[in-house]
Scaffold this active site. Structure first.
Site, short mmCIF file in Angstrom:
data_model
loop_
_atom_site.label_atom_id
_atom_site.label_comp_id
_atom_site.label_asym_id
_atom_site.label_seq_id
_atom_site.Cartn_x
_atom_site.Cartn_y
_atom_site.Cartn_z
CB SER A 73 -1.05 0.20 1.34
OG SER A 73 -1.64 -1.03 1.50
CG LEU A 74 1.24 4.03 -2.60
CD1 LEU A 74 0.67 4.90 -3.78
CD2 LEU A 74 2.87 4.42 -2.74
CD GLU A 79 5.31 6.97 -10.56
OE1 GLU A 79 4.47 6.86 -10.93
OE2 GLU A 79 6.57 7.49 -10.93
CE LYS A 116 -3.11 5.30 -4.27
NZ LYS A 116 -4.78 4.68 -4.88
NE ARG A 166 -1.90 -3.49 -3.20
CZ ARG A 166 -2.94 -3.80 -1.48
NH1 ARG A 166 -4.04 -4.46 -1.36
NH2 ARG A 166 -1.24 -3.59 -0.99
CD GLU A 189 -4.39 1.00 -10.58
OE1 GLU A 189 -3.15 1.28 -9.90
OE2 GLU A 189 -5.59 1.18 -9.72
CE LYS A 214 5.56 5.13 -8.02
NZ LYS A 214 5.23 4.04 -8.85
#
Ligand code: IVH
Length: 234
Positions: A12-13, A46, A48, A69, A106, A214
């Protein structure tokens, strides 16, 4: 669908909801690296995309297996459905394409395409998720699913040092990437980019629910590593 373990987990983030959160994110990174506050940190920023993530395993340039996922450790084998997506290359003949690699990105539906599906699904994300879980790939094929690539999991033989280089290579290998990706240094500039994207958000043909930041340098990413469920470098 058959459950299959990810060779490298899909994490996850962590979230940032304010400029303050962003500054703290950078501060923690600098602390961890033992650098002072003017050490420049380069980010790949980037947008999302709010879709469904998928991990595509390639062996010797052939699309071999595609997983959802799932819980991040184990996904579902949705290879046959992913094969119906035109944006997913089935064979990659480039010499510098790694021997084996999991390309991650994605799956989503563009807002204009969703107009024709809105009787059946609540929103584009639901439509993408439902379409990927069809028992018959012929039914998935009827839905205009798109794929944008942005990271990798397991890899063998990749010789790249920066995320922006990787994104450039993805294009050469035949993947679509987000046209709004940018390399940015400094949290002030991250904020400026955020406001620019927010202004454009209505005109985009896909839904976004944030921006992923990132660390651009893979060496620094490796040094920072992960906390429980998310990378320290993103
Ligand atoms: S990188 C380990 N990049 O965000 C880093 N994720 O991961 C995590 N997502 O469900 C993945 N756009 O589907 C990454 N440019 C992007 C992304 C992105 C969307 C989604 C991904 C995942 C969630 C958190």
């Amino acid at each position: 669908f058959k459950k299959v373990a990810h060779k490298v987990p899909m994490l996850s983030l962590a979230n940032a909801f304010s400029e303050e959160d962003l500054k703290n994110f950078e501060k923690k990174i600098l602390n961890y690296l033992d650098k002072d506050s003017n050490f420049p940190i380069e980010y790949s920023a980037e947008p999302k995309i709010d879709g469904i993530s998928a991990s595509l395993n390639y062996k010797k340039g052939k699309f071999f297996k595609g997983l959802s996922r799932g819980d991040g450790k184990e996904g579902e084998d949705i290879t046959m459905n992913l094969k119906t997506i035109n944006d997913i290359p089935k064979t990659i003949l480039k010499k510098d394409f790694p021997d084996e690699i999991d390309i991650r990105g994605e799956v989503f539906i563009q807002n204009t395409d969703f107009q024709k599906l809105k009787e059946k699904f609540a929103n584009p994300r639901n439509a993408a998720s439902g379409s990927l879980r069809q028992k018959n790939p012929e039914d998935t094929k009827k839905i205009p699913l798109k794929f944008i690539a942005y990271t990798f999991g397991f890899e063998k033989g990749m010789k790249l040092d920066f995320q922006n280089e990787f994104l450039k290579k993805l294009k050469e290998w035949g993947f679509k990437t987000n046209p709004l990706n940018k390399v940015i240094t400094g949290t002030k500039n991250l904020m400026a980019n955020y406001f620019e994207i927010e202004k454009k958000r209505d005109q985009l043909d896909f839904d976004i629910d944030g921006i992923v930041y990132k660390i651009n340098d893979f060496k620094i990413q490796r040094r920072l590593g992960n906390v429980a469920n998310a990378p320290r470098w993103a």
